[in-house]
Design an enzyme around this catalytic site. Structure first.
Site, PDB file in Angstrom:
ATOM      1  CG  ASP A  59      66.038  71.073  26.050  1.00  0.00           C
ATOM      2  OD1 ASP A  59      64.938  70.786  26.174  1.00  0.00           O
ATOM      3  OD2 ASP A  59      66.875  70.315  25.822  1.00  0.00           O
ATOM      4  CE  LYS A  83      65.386  67.710  30.030  1.00  0.00           C
ATOM      5  NZ  LYS A  83      65.854  66.660  29.116  1.00  0.00           N
ATOM      6  CB  CYS A 170      75.803  69.388   4.790  1.00  0.00           C
ATOM      7  SG  CYS A 170      74.319  68.439   4.113  1.00  0.00           S
ATOM      8  CB  CYS A 186      68.203  57.220  25.328  1.00  0.00           C
ATOM      9  SG  CYS A 186      67.389  59.060  25.818  1.00  0.00           S
TER      10      CYS A 186
END
Length: 257
Positions: A59, A83, A170, A186
């Site tokens: 990340d 992170k 896939c 989000c």
């Protein structure tokens, strides 16, 4: 396993389907998690506590105050830290037996291919189609099972794509790369915190089933969870013979990750 490990994993050892052999497979396994956010945090936490031997967490982001609502590996003092590094420190404090490798740069191109190739199972815990499709292409090319999760608002999705099975779809069969799909984030749409925990934990379950060779993974199926109304359903995913990633017309052609 030594006495301490036998005690730590005793509740796993009591499961006839898992037992000592299954726990040994978990201990020998290497899982790659792409994304250490709302999905990656609970997935990594449960894989580490379950005794998966090696976790690579990729990340490129740093912890932000808005992450603390749902990204359960981080604390207030984690804000501003990378992170992947913060996740590594937390996981190794919880289970020192687990080797955790932190990758703080964005995986792409040859680096993504090397990371996927080194893993036994890949978890896509990212939040954008570009990354999801790149990870899918690498998994198809290198024949690595992919556990894909997504969560937005009150809706969750979970699926397993296993290119080792010739009849398996896939990710691109389900969401074609050339489709102009709306990118739902989000940060704009919002997300219910426990929903990310639910989907991330279920990604860990699917990964453990694949590693230990138990149960029936969600291969070729998409689970849809409506947390607002307490409803879930599972739909079949058919392999697209014309898929540019895994279709028969492209199976023998080299692909780039």
């Amino acid at each position: 396993m030594n006495d301490e490990q036998l005690l730590r994993y005793s509740r796993h050892l009591l499961l006839a389907e898992l037992g000592v052999e299954g726990q040994a497979r978990l201990r020998a396994a290497h899982v790659l998690l792409v994304g250490a956010g709302g999905l990656g945090c609970p997935a990594a936490l449960y894989l580490a506590t379950a005794g998966v031997g090696r976790l690579t967490i990729a990340d490129p982001d740093v912890v932000d105050a808005t992450n603390l609502q749902r990204q359960i590996l981080y604390r207030a003092e984690s804000v501003g830290r990378a992170k992947a590094e913060s996740a590594r420190a937390t996981l190794q404090a919880i289970n020192p037996d687990v080797e955790v490798v932190a990758l703080t740069t964005r995986l792409a191109g040859p680096a993504l291919g090397r990371a996927v190739d080194a893993a036994d199972v890949v978890l896509d815990c990212s939040d954008n189609f570009e990354t999801r499709h790149a990870v899918n292409r690498a998994c198809v090319r290198l024949l690595r099972p992919l556990v894909s999760g997504a969560a937005i608002r009150f809706d969750g999705q979970l699926a397993v794509f296993d290119p080792r099975r010739p009849d398996a779809a896939c990710y691109a069969c389900l969401f074609p790369e050339d489709t102009q799909a709306e990118e739902l984030r989000c940060a704009v749409m919002g997300v219910l915190a426990p929903l990310t925990g639910t989907i991330g934990a279920m990604q860990a379950i699917e990964a453990m089933k694949l590693i230990a060779g138990i149960g029936e993974p969600l291969t070729g199926r998409l689970m849809l969870l409506d947390a607002l109304h307490g409803e879930s359903r599972t739909v079949r995913i058919a392999k697209d013979p014309h898929c540019p990633v895994c279709g028969s017309a492209h199976a023998r052609q080299p692909q780039t990750a």
